[in-house]
Design an enzyme around this catalytic site. Sequence first.
Site, mmCIF file in Angstrom:
data_model
loop_
_atom_site.group_PDB
_atom_site.id
_atom_site.type_symbol
_atom_site.label_atom_id
_atom_site.label_comp_id
_atom_site.label_asym_id
_atom_site.label_seq_id
_atom_site.Cartn_x
_atom_site.Cartn_y
_atom_site.Cartn_z
ATOM 1 N N GLU A 164 0.895 -1.311 0.079
ATOM 2 C CA GLU A 164 0.091 -0.031 0.057
ATOM 3 C C GLU A 164 0.808 1.233 0.014
ATOM 4 O O GLU A 164 0.562 2.261 -0.735
ATOM 5 C CB GLU A 164 -1.102 -0.109 1.252
ATOM 6 C CG GLU A 164 -1.923 -1.004 1.170
ATOM 7 C CD GLU A 164 -1.343 -2.485 1.560
ATOM 8 O OE1 GLU A 164 -0.157 -2.651 2.082
ATOM 9 O OE2 GLU A 164 -1.971 -3.503 1.258
ATOM 10 N N HIS A 175 -11.443 -5.348 8.041
ATOM 11 C CA HIS A 175 -12.025 -5.141 6.963
ATOM 12 C C HIS A 175 -13.124 -3.995 7.028
ATOM 13 O O HIS A 175 -13.682 -3.528 5.871
ATOM 14 C CB HIS A 175 -12.717 -6.067 6.022
ATOM 15 C CG HIS A 175 -11.486 -7.212 5.521
ATOM 16 N ND1 HIS A 175 -10.592 -7.768 6.526
ATOM 17 C CD2 HIS A 175 -11.303 -7.572 4.347
ATOM 18 C CE1 HIS A 175 -9.728 -8.510 5.701
ATOM 19 N NE2 HIS A 175 -10.227 -8.385 4.467
#
Lengths: 353, 333
Positions: free
Chosen positions: B66, B135
């Site tokens: 990321e 999540h």
Amino acid sequence: MTDYPMRQIIDGDGALVDDRYKDQLTPELVVEMYKKMVFARLFDRKCVNLQRQGRIGTYVPFEGQEASQVGSALAMREDDWMFPTYRDHGATLTFGHSLKNILMYWNGRYEGAVPPEGKRIFPPAVPIASQLLHATGAAWAEKKKGTDRIAIVYFGDGATSEGDFHEGLNFASVFQIPVIFFNQNNGYAISVPTTRQMHSRTIAQKAVAYDMEGIRVDGNDVCAVYFAVKEAAEKARRGEGPTLIEAVTWRYGAHTTSDDPSKYRDQSENELRRKTADPVGRMEKFLKRYGYWDEHLKAYETEATAEIETAVKAMESEPAADISHLFDYVFAASPWPIEDQKADYHRLKGGVR
Amino acid sequence: MKTAVKTREITLIQAITEAMDTMLERDPSVLVLGEDVGVNGGVFRATDGLYEKYGEDRIIDTPLAESGIIGTSIGLAMNGFKPIAEIQFFGFIYPAFNQIVTHATRIRGRTLGRFTVPMVIRAPYGAGVRAPEIHSDSMEALFTHMPGIKVVVPSNPYDAKGLLIASIEDPDPVLFLEPMKLYRAGRKEVPEGYYKVPIGKAAIVKEGTDITILSYGAMMPIVLKAAEKAEKDGIRSEVIDLRTLFPLDRELIQSSVEKTGKVIIVHEGHRTNGLAAEITALINDTETAFLSLKAPIQRVTGFDVPVPMFSLEEAYLPSIEAVYDKIRFLAEY
């Protein structure tokens, strides 16, 4: 320098191809390896079915990786540390995690991340590669305390792209920490193939940059995995530092039960691999070939299935999730905002305004 | 001469795909980068079909990193491209936090405008879909607190497409948060082709005179249901979808508060230093709005605890009952 031949002890046909380990492959050991792999596979398939029936949440299957997970877990000492990812419950259950708790984890329950008393198993890492540093830190603590306990940490091929992978290897190398970096290269990080994830030919070669031993092993050969990890563990216990092990394997199924692998790979490859390189099938061939097979092993599936069903029943007969798990474990003593919010929650639940 | 614009009913996620498709077609400098965005079409299928249409040079499957995705997007943005970087789940953005807070947000200032970072970071956020741990985060306040980045959160297909196009055309970094619970929650009329919904403008989605309810993203259906329930009691709520969290639409908030004198703010992100705290301060700072208040401002938010595993997520999330409870409280105040 970047040549890392893949170590193999038993080939795809179940033939012993490395005689050096012949004497160490005792009947007890090879039967244990086989049974643990059968158990892990049955458990994994059960979980996929439970998810399909809506009895647990999104599930992460590991079928195809049993040799890597079982072989590595069996090679560790029972008081060592284990740092799994979300795909490594085959390893944690072999290492002594509670079957019921693993099921609860996939049912969205906090109890699921709690290992049995005395077992040093960290909760599954959901962010990628972060756990390499935790394992390095925990093993560092053992070194500082002067014990000979070590740590093993699991991660996938995709994790090698994250900064934390490199930071973990570097710390372990700088401080010569007794940790085993156990990579399962299953070919895909969700949809992205290893060839796109990295330009390097192997993951093992990444150890060179940290002046660390790198080993590449057939991750579908439980014996090869077992001895690679065992030797790395002995080395770590002697104070000779970390090892990076790349276990080359394959996941048959989806990344998770929410994923559709037919979008990104040719599914016919699974069938070919099942025939030629399946970890469980290969071990069965080996046992038969060298006279370790015994008819009671056939019945073992029934025994294992019953144990798994018992755990499923135990998971399903648990009372609903405890609301205190939401509020009472953020701090040792909850500061006033959490206490206020908890009181407010109960007030509203009680229908009081 | 104006030609009639064709509309169709599509989902929020289809609207997002269309926005990217529209901009990829109009502007050759637009790129899409992220994990599994190419061959796989994204884990939620947000980029479905784009790889086939625009090829691997523009729809880029990146390594699993990321910080790498955001860091290289900064370099691409500084040097003539307009990257749309997908972070697979908002809860996976933290490795990239350093790149955003120390670089993406500061390059214009550090170079007095010589270099700029016109990039969009897309991320699905929020709880309520029984997803695995990490999540379901709703950490937008970390980014509204951070100087140098706009934060946009649509709640319906029309806004999603128009706001994403506006974000791609914005000259500065935009964090575009997508309510994953609403990805396929329903279809709405959406025009074909290019149109924009302006960044920084909220929308009144239900007019009322008694209470102003301010919210955004996945909480909008909850708020509307609570408001409808209260309507049966004769309480007329004005429901405002903020749409942009930085910069806030001060004028619309002000005029609604002056009309109703009563305010509820609803968000699923954590309470302390969340958006409700900032909006409360904003009303305080806007004298005419503050002086028109008839009751203390109320907030319904996620708790100051990590977003839990899914067996407890309904307990964590603001409910219709919790919002209705505040409406009743203010109505009787």
